[in-house]
Design a protein around this motif. Sequence first.
Motif, PDB file in Angstrom:
ATOM      1  N   GLY B  22       8.889  -8.107   1.142  1.00 34.93           N
ATOM      2  CA  GLY B  22      10.354  -8.134   1.137  1.00 34.93           C
ATOM      3  C   GLY B  22      10.932  -6.891   1.779  1.00 34.93           C
ATOM      4  O   GLY B  22      10.368  -6.333   2.717  1.00 34.93           O
ATOM      5  N   GLY B  23      12.075  -6.484   1.253  1.00 41.28           N
ATOM      6  CA  GLY B  23      12.735  -5.322   1.813  1.00 41.28           C
ATOM      7  C   GLY B  23      13.489  -5.689   3.097  1.00 41.28           C
ATOM      8  O   GLY B  23      13.590  -6.862   3.475  1.00 41.28           O
ATOM      9  N   PHE B  24      14.035  -4.662   3.753  1.00 39.42           N
ATOM     10  CA  PHE B  24      14.876  -4.872   4.924  1.00 39.42           C
ATOM     11  C   PHE B  24      14.125  -5.639   6.014  1.00 39.42           C
ATOM     12  O   PHE B  24      14.568  -6.680   6.489  1.00 39.42           O
ATOM     13  N   TYR B 426       9.453   2.991   7.051  1.00 41.82           N
ATOM     14  CA  TYR B 426       9.260   2.787   5.617  1.00 41.82           C
ATOM     15  C   TYR B 426       9.715   1.399   5.194  1.00 41.82           C
ATOM     16  O   TYR B 426      10.875   1.043   5.380  1.00 41.82           O
ATOM     17  N   ALA B 427       8.769   0.659   4.628  1.00 47.45           N
ATOM     18  CA  ALA B 427       9.055  -0.701   4.193  1.00 47.45           C
ATOM     19  C   ALA B 427       8.103  -1.036   3.051  1.00 47.45           C
ATOM     20  O   ALA B 427       6.938  -0.626   3.078  1.00 47.45           O
ATOM     21  N   LEU B 442      -2.848   1.508   0.226  1.00 47.48           N
ATOM     22  CA  LEU B 442      -1.657   2.080  -0.407  1.00 47.48           C
ATOM     23  C   LEU B 442      -0.680   0.967  -0.751  1.00 47.48           C
ATOM     24  O   LEU B 442      -0.617  -0.042  -0.048  1.00 47.48           O
ATOM     25  N   ARG B 443       0.091   1.188  -1.812  1.00 43.56           N
ATOM     26  CA  ARG B 443       1.243   0.330  -2.030  1.00 43.56           C
ATOM     27  C   ARG B 443       2.499   1.164  -1.780  1.00 43.56           C
ATOM     28  O   ARG B 443       2.633   2.267  -2.316  1.00 43.56           O
ATOM     29  N   VAL B 444       3.393   0.627  -0.982  1.00 40.08           N
ATOM     30  CA  VAL B 444       4.659   1.312  -0.690  1.00 40.08           C
ATOM     31  C   VAL B 444       5.770   0.590  -1.442  1.00 40.08           C
ATOM     32  O   VAL B 444       5.943  -0.628  -1.284  1.00 40.08           O
ATOM     33  N   ASP B 445       6.487   1.322  -2.281  1.00 41.74           N
ATOM     34  CA  ASP B 445       7.647   0.760  -2.988  1.00 41.74           C
ATOM     35  C   ASP B 445       8.896   1.482  -2.520  1.00 41.74           C
ATOM     36  O   ASP B 445       8.980   2.713  -2.620  1.00 41.74           O
ATOM     37  N   THR B 446       9.861   0.722  -2.041  1.00 41.66           N
ATOM     38  CA  THR B 446      11.114   1.341  -1.600  1.00 41.66           C
ATOM     39  C   THR B 446      12.152   0.258  -1.345  1.00 41.66           C
ATOM     40  O   THR B 446      11.805  -0.888  -1.036  1.00 41.66           O
ATOM     41  N   THR B 447      13.410   0.619  -1.494  1.00 44.98           N
ATOM     42  CA  THR B 447      14.488  -0.263  -1.046  1.00 44.98           C
ATOM     43  C   THR B 447      15.132   0.292   0.229  1.00 44.98           C
ATOM     44  O   THR B 447      16.197  -0.143   0.633  1.00 44.98           O
TER      45      THR B 447
END
Lengths: 629, 629
Positions: B22-24, B426-427, B442-447
């Motif tokens: 998901g994300g942008f 960044y996503a 890695l897991r990337v978490d961000t909005t």
Amino acid sequence: MPVAPTANRLRGIALDEYRLAGGFWGGLQETNSTATLRHCLEWMERLGWIANFDRTADGDTAGPRPGWQFSDSEIYKLVEALAWEHGRTGDAWANETLEALTDRIAAAQDDDGYLNTCYGHPGQADRYSDLSSGHELYCTGHLLQAAVARVRTTGEDKLVDVARRAADHVCREFGAEGRQGICGHPEIEVGLAEFGRALGEPRYLEQARRFVERRGHGTLEPVALLDASYFQDDVPVIEADAWRGHAVRALYLAAGAVDVAVDTGWTDLLRALERQWARTVERRTYLTGGMGSRHQDEGFGEDWELPPDRAYCETCAGIASNMVSWRLYLATGRVEYADLMERTFYNVIAASPSEDGRSFFYANPLHQRTAAADVKPGEVNPRAEGGVRAPWFDVSCCPTNLARTLASWQAYAAAVDGDALTLLQYAPGQIRVELDGGPLALRVDTTYPLEGTVRIEVLEAPDREVELRLRIPDWAAGAAVTGPHGRRAAEPGWASVRGVLAPGAAVVLELPMGPRLTWPDERIDAVRGCVAVERGPVVLCAETVDLPDDLPIDRLRIDTRAAPRAEGDGAVVRMTARTAPDVAEGGVPFRARPQRSGWDFPPQEVRLVPYHRWAQRGGSAMRVFLPVA
Amino acid sequence: MPVAPTANRLRGIALDEYRLAGGFWGGLQETNSTATLRHCLEWMERLGWIANFDRTADGDTAGPRPGWQFSDSEIYKLVEALAWEHGRTGDAWANETLEALTDRIAAAQDDDGYLNTCYGHPGQADRYSDLSSGHELYCTGHLLQAAVARVRTTGEDKLVDVARRAADHVCREFGAEGRQGICGHPEIEVGLAEFGRALGEPRYLEQARRFVERRGHGTLEPVALLDASYFQDDVPVIEADAWRGHAVRALYLAAGAVDVAVDTGWTDLLRALERQWARTVERRTYLTGGMGSRHQDEGFGEDWELPPDRAYCETCAGIASNMVSWRLYLATGRVEYADLMERTFYNVIAASPSEDGRSFFYANPLHQRTAAADVKPGEVNPRAEGGVRAPWFDVSCCPTNLARTLASWQAYAAAVDGDALTLLQYAPGQIRVELDGGPLALRVDTTYPLEGTVRIEVLEAPDREVELRLRIPDWAAGAAVTGPHGRRAAEPGWASVRGVLAPGAAVVLELPMGPRLTWPDERIDAVRGCVAVERGPVVLCAETVDLPDDLPIDRLRIDTRAAPRAEGDGAVVRMTARTAPDVAEGGVPFRARPQRSGWDFPPQEVRLVPYHRWAQRGGSAMRVFLPVA
């Protein structure tokens, strides 16, 4: 005279009523006589555009044809220029050249009056098979305007006969019962209307009216990526708010529509055209009077879209704008039309030709970032967008348009209305017109626009009361007129001297010629924070050739606290520059902090020169609008 | 991955190494998957562009052919998008559609490998008879890029075989002994170079080098009024100072030239391209990252010619700019290339599609004066210049270009270099790459970019020291990184976390997302006296739909003393407006006095929204640059 409405009281003057004696316009007219007319003839012979008529006459049309589909019109505009030239001066070369060209043109005319070297003959596309781009009626319109010049200066001759047959053909082909089409490039309207006036032939006016009425209903096939507004086929003429699309097309159409409105008594149409003029001038016109903000379609942009660097301001659009303004002036007598004409004459039309009359600006931008390289002599220029005058263009509409305009310049300088003579433009020479009551003859002495004094001496006058009306330009706050009753201040608009004028009496107009700052409407985004400098009717500019070495033109700032000071035909202003790194700091040229305020160079005096003379001293970077310190 | 230089240590990641959650960008990619791919297919079937291949296969080429001469390339770009889509997701529809299109394309290929539906068959112009405008090699270049996507995701198949035969044909036809020509629209260079990498075929790289070297010697026939700079045939690639002419052409060429420079070890060429990038970005690039200042030739303007209203900023030029920046990043590892890519991703590429993925901006101006009317559904738009997204275009290069870019977005988000993983964009999602020493997951978490926190959790890591490198964007003054060794400030550039990373360990990047004012370089005349507001990587804008009724957008002023305040994904600023008459006072819009200073409306809070979302709520007038009060 080029325009003689049948329904007006007000009339323009004929060329032989105003003999110029040098001065700004007399000089340009002289260069046109001695250089530009021959220059145009030579180029069009060299490129084979004139020989297209010979090939058509000989039936030799199957092979490749030099020139664009509208190249015939260039010959017609030259013929028009030659007709005015001969009419004005009696010049034998002009007359012989016109007659020789007429013979070649006439030989190419088909039996039914159709006349075009690009369509309708063996190996060519059919007549009127491409109304959007074919320009056949456009070319015919220019033929008719040439014939108007001939019939009004010399009388009916072979050229007029050729034109009459062509006009009759158009009326048959596109009449009420004929093809219901219009031409992608307006011009036939103005040609038919005036030719009808010149010959007293009402059918031609009627056909012009038809073309005006047919327009705006989306009947033209779109061309490439352009929509119907490009050729004003999007909205009926009477319903439009402002001019839009291709500027020359829009303005030629408007000129023809004024003719139709005036001669048919169609008041609503005239009012619509006046509104369109006002709206277009207020929001889509440059300080120079130039029109056309976009290169893409040589067109008007939106309201307030007036970029100085990408200003198109085609020379032909300036000429066409004056065609419209002149007709509106004759129809209404309102001074603003003559004001805009002066602006356009000095800052678009006068800007185009080089001093030798053998190269021309096509586009007239108000900002040139980098000095252009010279054009190679003898080379056809794609469109001379690069800030340098070129001898000829691939699409070469401007040189011949300029030739016919300069050859007939004084026609736009004065007007007669009953017992009144109105001077609209100021140029040295002698005027002699017939007023109600008898002839009025004047000598005008002036170096305008170099100086602001215009001395008008009465040479001959009726022994009854007449009126001499002087235009006080919109920029001329503080003008004064000295007449038989003494000196008095004159507001922008009209100044009138009325009375029995005795030979030897003088009227002196004083126009304030000090350079002045001019500020753009803040809705013009492209010149926010800038100011221009004008002197009389002349827009000034900064050219790199006049800048001190350490003042970079892309970082100039003007100190508006110091009043500009007159120098020659230009001005001196105080300028400095802001330091900026030669290259930005890396990345896109946008920063987290504004550049600091203050000046980095000691203020220096910088000379500004008339915009119409820019790049006469070689390629040059140039700015009309100067950022304010 | 789309780009895999043979000579680099640094490599981009493959699509399956970064699974978005998901994300942008995950959202845009999902819309691309579910809507845009099918949308493009439907339109190209409807218009007959795909059927052109069938007609060519059937020998039925004598009649009229729908589409421009370059329409084949749109099918190839869609095939490339489908290849990435299937490779990334295993989507069966994408694979079946790709195979069905491949069958139709293959059937149209001539025996000698030539493949084009517009030239070289009965009733058509000869092969390569119009190198300036024919676009044959351009189309082939896109075919090769599609085959690259296929071979790198699925392996060699029929599409790859078709492409190989087409590439071999080009090498024979345009090789050292063949035609010494180039294509008016670059693309074959980048296609050949990458296809050569993908297949390990050095002849293709060699042919790409030939095309790059042959360019800039004025061998292409001029087209209409455009000069050789339009297609970069004016100056050899290695000698140019900056990009110029048609923006997409210039950038595709530069991308191919980087490939050639890197794989042939041609260091001087690489340095020249880096200089051209720097100069072009510093002087010819918009705040959005958009390139192309002119509608006329869809081209770059001069230095500092960056009008917001007439900005062309074609979506395809944004995509092409990122193609170049990505290659320069891989060649040099320099952060500025990734910085510009982020700017362009968020403010050009993301701006193009509508929320439903079924209409698109072609041009991306930074100022729209009047709200546009909606495009009629199902109607082909000439070029959608009017501030509204259109479902399809007459020249429809942008939708399929967007489709292939979004389908492969994560390929540009990270890179691997020995024992280091670099995160460039960044996503949210999971990354798993093979480093020297073993896999790192890695897991990337961000909005992001809604919020500025990016939390990176280690899922799996080698039991030896590795490096996690984070890009700190050029705009991110005040960023911080919290890692195994605590929290520390991070300057724009790279932040590095080096060590043995244990599963469960986390690195948190905090980027400052407060809205900020951004000031243009003062040499950009068109936005003098204005400021923009940005928030993180996102350029904001004012839209009429958000303005209080009494604040006219053409007279807005921003009070820069009040700091902009964050609100949602936009910001709130204090604005007022200046009074101006609804129409000017008559005559041209230039006055003897500046408009008085001061505000006329009480300051009000106005919401600014991300530029990439403008006109999503219907046609709207819009400004990125706001005049300062």
